[in-house]
Structures are given as C-alpha cells and as structure tokens.
Design a protein around this motif. Structure first.
Motif, short mmCIF file in Angstrom:
data_model
loop_
_atom_site.label_atom_id
_atom_site.label_comp_id
_atom_site.label_asym_id
_atom_site.label_seq_id
_atom_site.Cartn_x
_atom_site.Cartn_y
_atom_site.Cartn_z
N VAL A 63 60.82 103.95 58.46
CA VAL A 63 61.06 102.87 57.50
C VAL A 63 60.30 101.61 57.88
O VAL A 63 59.74 100.91 57.02
N ILE A 64 60.23 101.31 59.17
CA ILE A 64 59.62 100.06 59.61
C ILE A 64 58.10 100.10 59.55
O ILE A 64 57.45 99.13 59.13
N TYR A 65 57.51 101.23 59.93
CA TYR A 65 56.05 101.26 60.14
C TYR A 65 55.26 102.12 59.16
O TYR A 65 54.03 101.96 59.07
N PHE A 66 55.89 103.05 58.43
CA PHE A 66 55.11 104.02 57.67
C PHE A 66 55.28 103.94 56.16
O PHE A 66 54.70 104.74 55.43
N GLN A 67 56.07 102.99 55.67
CA GLN A 67 56.25 102.87 54.22
C GLN A 67 55.15 102.02 53.60
O GLN A 67 54.48 101.24 54.29
N THR A 68 54.98 102.14 52.31
CA THR A 68 53.93 101.40 51.59
C THR A 68 54.52 100.22 50.83
O THR A 68 54.05 99.86 49.75
N ASP A 69 55.58 99.63 51.39
CA ASP A 69 56.26 98.52 50.71
C ASP A 69 55.91 97.16 51.29
O ASP A 69 56.61 96.18 51.03
N ASN A 70 54.83 97.12 52.09
CA ASN A 70 54.43 95.86 52.75
C ASN A 70 55.58 95.26 53.57
O ASN A 70 55.78 94.05 53.63
N HIS A 71 56.36 96.18 54.18
CA HIS A 71 57.48 95.80 55.06
C HIS A 71 58.58 95.05 54.31
O HIS A 71 59.34 94.29 54.91
N PHE A 72 58.68 95.30 52.99
CA PHE A 72 59.70 94.62 52.19
C PHE A 72 61.10 94.92 52.72
O PHE A 72 61.94 94.01 52.84
N ALA A 73 61.37 96.21 53.02
CA ALA A 73 62.71 96.60 53.47
C ALA A 73 63.10 95.90 54.76
O ALA A 73 64.23 95.40 54.88
N ILE A 74 62.18 95.84 55.70
CA ILE A 74 62.53 95.24 56.99
C ILE A 74 62.71 93.73 56.84
O ILE A 74 63.56 93.13 57.50
N TYR A 75 61.92 93.09 55.98
CA TYR A 75 62.09 91.65 55.75
C TYR A 75 63.46 91.35 55.13
O TYR A 75 64.16 90.41 55.54
N VAL A 76 63.85 92.16 54.14
CA VAL A 76 65.16 91.98 53.52
C VAL A 76 66.26 92.23 54.55
O VAL A 76 67.25 91.47 54.62
N PHE A 77 66.07 93.26 55.35
CA PHE A 77 67.06 93.59 56.37
C PHE A 77 67.21 92.45 57.37
O PHE A 77 68.33 92.08 57.76
N MET A 78 66.09 91.87 57.79
CA MET A 78 66.15 90.76 58.74
C MET A 78 66.80 89.53 58.13
O MET A 78 67.58 88.83 58.80
N CYS A 79 66.50 89.26 56.86
CA CYS A 79 67.14 88.12 56.19
C CYS A 79 68.64 88.32 56.08
O CYS A 79 69.43 87.38 56.31
N MET A 80 69.06 89.53 55.74
CA MET A 80 70.48 89.83 55.65
C MET A 80 71.15 89.69 57.02
O MET A 80 72.27 89.16 57.12
N THR A 81 70.47 90.15 58.05
CA THR A 81 71.01 90.02 59.41
C THR A 81 71.19 88.55 59.77
O THR A 81 72.22 88.16 60.37
N GLY A 82 70.21 87.73 59.41
CA GLY A 82 70.30 86.30 59.70
C GLY A 82 71.47 85.65 58.98
O GLY A 82 72.24 84.87 59.58
N LEU A 83 71.63 85.95 57.69
CA LEU A 83 72.73 85.38 56.92
C LEU A 83 74.08 85.84 57.43
O LEU A 83 75.03 85.03 57.56
#
Length: 522
Positions: free
Chosen positions: A481-501
């Motif tokens: 999910v972190i390194y091989f998807q073609t979403d420009n790391h969208f999932a990990i950015y959302v995940f990190m933002c949610m973790t921060g909140l």
C-alpha cells in the motif's frame, strides 16, 4: 429526552414481538462471519487478475494462509480473554493505551468504509439491473442503511434469523456458481497462461505473471477481499453464553470455509469466458457462469450477486457498532455513543477509572499486565457461573450503529461526487486492517510469552510461529500500500493526517478520561 424514550419503548415493543431471547451457538457465529465476508468473494478481488493468473493465485494463497494463522491466534486469545472489543481491547493491554486507541479508531473506520463501498456496489448493481439512472444511487444507499439498521437495532432473534438466512442463501448461490460452472471451464482457451504441453511459450509466461514483481505487489492487497472481516467475530462475545468455547470454534470453522470457497471461486472463475484479462474488469465475477448456466444475459445474472452484496454491507454494521460502543465505554469517545436499546449507558467501576491526571493514566497502563494476570488467576478459582459472560442479546448499541452509518452514507456521497477519492478508499481501509492484524499478532505473542498462566480453552496448533508468519504477510501488504500503488501516496497521506488528528484528540482529551470498561475487567 422524550423522543429518546419513545424510540427505546418502540424498540422494546419490537423486542417483545420477536421474542429476542436467543441462544447464540457456533452456527450463528459461523453464519455471522460468512455474512460479513461473503460479498468480497463475489466482487472486488477480480481486479487483481490484471497481474495474471499465477500472480493472483499466489497472492490469494498467501493471504488466505495469513488469515488462517491470524484467526487461530485470535481464537486462542478469545478462549482466554473474551472481550467484545476485538483488536482494540487486546492492543490496549499488550502494546499500550495510545496504540490501542489508534487501532480501535482505524478498525472502526475500516468497517465503516467497507459498508459504504459495498453499499455503492449494491447501488450500481441495482441501477444497472433495472436500467435506472445513476442519480438513483443515493436513494438506494439510504434505503439500504434504513433496512439494515432496522434489523440490527431490533437485534436478538430477528437479527440472528435474518443473518443466518442471508449467510446460507449467499453461500448456496456461490456453491451453485462453482459446481454449475464446472461444465463450461476451458483453461486452454480462457486461461492460456497455463502451459499444457512441453513447449515453453514466452507469451504464455508473460500472461502468467503480468508486470512482474511490481504488478504482483500492487495487486497483493486485493486478495484480502476474499477474507477481510472474518477477524471481527470476537465482537459477539457478549452475545454468547460460553464465549471461550463458541467464539474460537465459530471463527475457525468460518475462516476454513472461506479459505476453501475462495480457492474454488478463484479457479472456477479463471477458467470461464471471456477469460482472465476481461474478468479483471467486471463489476461482479459470477455473471458469466450464471448466464451460461441459466441461459440468461449477464445483466440479468446480476440479480444473483445482490443478496451477498447486501449481506456483506449488512454484516459489517455489527462490528463497527460494537467497536464504537467499546471505545465509548472506555470513555475514549463521547458517552452517548454507548447508549443501547436497553436505555442504559454502562458506567465503568469507579475503582478502575483513571483521573484527569495523565500521569495516573500511564500508571493504570503500566499495571495492565498484572491486571490481566491477576484476573486469570482469579478466574481459575471461580465457578463456571461466575466466569461466564453476561448474555446481552437484547442490548444493541443503536447510537453507535447510527453514528457509523451516517458517516458511511457521507462516504458514499464522497465516492459519488469525487470518484477519484472513492477509488483510493480501499487502500486506506486495507492499510488500517493490515496494521490492526499485525497488532493482534503482536498482542498474541505478548500474551503467550508474558502471561503463560492464563488458562486457555483452545491452543493454536501453530503457536507463535503462526502469528509471526501472519504478521509478515500482512507487513507485505503494508509495504504494498505504501510503496507500490499508483495513487501518488494518497492513502498514506490520508492515513498520516488521520493519525495526527486522532493523536491530538487523544492527548488533548481522551487520555484524561479513559478507563477500563466493565467488559474489559471481566
């Protein structure tokens, strides 16, 4: 308050009408797992065939074996410490309050997304089947949530009868597809990637593993569609008379059933027209087999995929309702979310509550291990009547279910108006799932090594090795999910933002309020 009282009285009248006292057995737990998961064997996973028959076959077997290892580990935990809080409760005791809070929130979010995703698929199927405009989809989602919530909130006998019926019907349709389609299988024609003679054909080899390792890693998480949700059966611990025996047995029977059906579905689907490459783009996998079997169009065959799609969306409401309730009972979420149809908000014992002082919260956590061990020793000296769970068949966390469903409907609307975001939701929720699974494996290892005196009714035949193996496979999923998807790391950015909140919320508010709920102290 008057409106709330009227709602509760109405639900009580329905409870009496349906005679809600119902003894939940292994079959009911098995059926709950089938209901939650079965839709994922109808749709979703087939997109992984873009990597070729061989790559997806390997991914399916690896993921299936990892889920088997996970369920065996979770079953051993449930046979010792049954708690209707799933991975959240285990994480609090094994890796800490803060990680436990994050695991609980992300797992709840995962289940809410899966319901929303399944509801969107259901709307798409119905609109295509009836020739309706896509503008009717929001109405279909609304009707789904209303109907599913109604059954869930009534609870008791009505819920279990409906759930069991959906499980049996969905599984029966799957088996009809598997055995009825056998006569149309032609691997030479529709899966030419399989070598049937001594000639090594480079084109066939390329088809067997399309895109190499990079594409394999990209589609690897899609194999989880076959099994995701089966880990949620411990959420029913407070509905079962003997959870230490019934939860492990129901969970193991369910995961073995799903592992078997996943292999059957995979190898049958890959041998049917129009072939692997085209099948990877289908909304539902079974249309081709049913259209040939019953001599109907593929559009008409869609109707046979609707029961399982509804069932999966319906089933996932149960665990997110129980999980949100558990978080609320521990005062990590607003207390209103733990309101049940009994009209009660269960308050934790005052002797176990933490104070507003965050240092005392940490002190409570540092003693969590001894709390578990002492409980285990105490259990061994009590009679069976004293150690059994209180059966709570009539109490449904309707506020938590409604809250999760409103959030889910909002996610449906996001997918409708912003399709790109909708396409990325799977990566976000499967990342949450994989991290929760890894936490459960770690928690199992901690409990097995540090608290050996806890009596267990079931022992995983693979022990620590099984948990380590499953954690490694799920870690591969995280890397994917972190390194091989073609979403420009969208999932990990959302995940990190949610973790921060969530972290800000936890340290700013929840850490000063949290406690051990009564269910966690049992």
């Amino acid at each position: 308050m008057e409106i709330k009282a009227k709602i509760i009285n109405y639900i009580h009248s329905l409870n009496e009408k349906f005679k809600t006292q119902y003894l939940v057995k292994e079959f009911d737990l098995w059926a709950l797992g089938i209901t939650i998961v079965i839709g994922g064997q109808y749709f979703g996973w087939n997109a992984g065939l873009s990597s070729g028959f061989g790559s997806m076959a390997i991914a399916t077997c690896l993921m299936g074996s990892a889920y088997v290892g996970l369920i065996l580990s979770v079953s051993e935990i449930s046979s010792a410490l049954p708690f209707a809080g799933g991975a959240y409760g285990l994480a609090r005791c094994s890796v800490g309050f803060y990680p436990g809070f994050l695991v609980g929130c992300f797992e709840a979010f995962e289940y809410v997304i899966y319901v929303a995703t399944s509801a969107v698929s259901l709307g798409t199927m119905i609109c295509e089947l009836l020739g309706l405009s896509v503008t009717y989809q929001p109405l279909i989602w609304f009707l789904f949530y209303v109907s599913a919530l109604s059954i869930q909130i009534i609870g008791g006998r009505a819920f279990w009868y409906c759930n069991n019926t959906m499980a049996v019907v969905s599984l029966l349709i799957l088996l009809i597809y598997v055995f009825g389609s056998c006569q149309y299988i032609n691997y030479d024609k529709y899966t030419p990637y399989i070598i049937t003679d001594d000639t090594l054909n480079s084109t066939q080899n390329k088809g067997m593993f399309v895109g190499g390792m990079n594409q394999f890693m990209r589609v690897f998480p899609l194999a989880a569609w076959f099994y995701v949700g089966v880990e949620s059966l411990p959420f029913a611990a407070d509905k079962v008379e003997d959870p230490k025996r019934i939860i492990p047995m129901g969970s193991i029977l369910c995961v073995l059933t799903l592992f078997s059906t996943s292999l059957l579905v995979y190898f049958i689907a890959c041998g049917l027209p129009p072939g692997v490459e085209e099948t990877s783009t289908f909304l539902t996998v079974y249309d081709s087999g049913f259209s040939k079997m019953f001599n109907i169009s593929e559009k008409q065959a869609l109707i046979l995929s609707i029961p399982a799609t509804y069932a999966t969306a319906f089933g996932f409401i149960f665990p997110y309702g129980k999980l949100i309730e558990a978080l609320s009972n521990s005062k990590l979420l607003p207390r209103i979310l733990s309101t049940t149809t009994s009209g009660e908000i269960i308050e934790p014992n005052s002797t176990q509550s933490t104070t507003a002082n965050s240092n005392k919260v940490q002190s409570v956590h540092s003693d969590a291990g001894s709390h578990i061990n002492d409980d285990a020793d105490n259990r061994s000296t009590k009679s069976d009547d004293q150690t059994s769970n209180v059966i709570d068949v009539k109490s449904t966390p309707y506020v938590a279910m409604c809250f999760g469903s409103v959030l889910g409907y909002f996610i449906c609307l996001i997918q409708f108006y912003y399709p790109y975001i909708g396409l990325q939701l799977f990566n976000i929720c499967i990342l949450s799932a994989f991290l929760a699974y890894i936490t459960q494996c770690v928690g199992y290892i901690v409990l097995l090594t540090k608290f050996k005196t806890i009596k267990r009714e079931f022992h995983s035949p693979f022990g620590i090795f099984g948990a380590i193996y499953s954690a490694l496979i799920f870690s591969i999923g995280v890397v994917s999910v972190i390194y091989f998807q073609t979403d420009n790391h969208f999932a990990i950015y959302v995940f990190m933002c949610m973790t921060g909140l969530l972290s800000c919320y936890y340290y700013g508010y929840a850490s000063k309020k949290q406690t051990f709920s009564k269910a966690e102290q049992k």
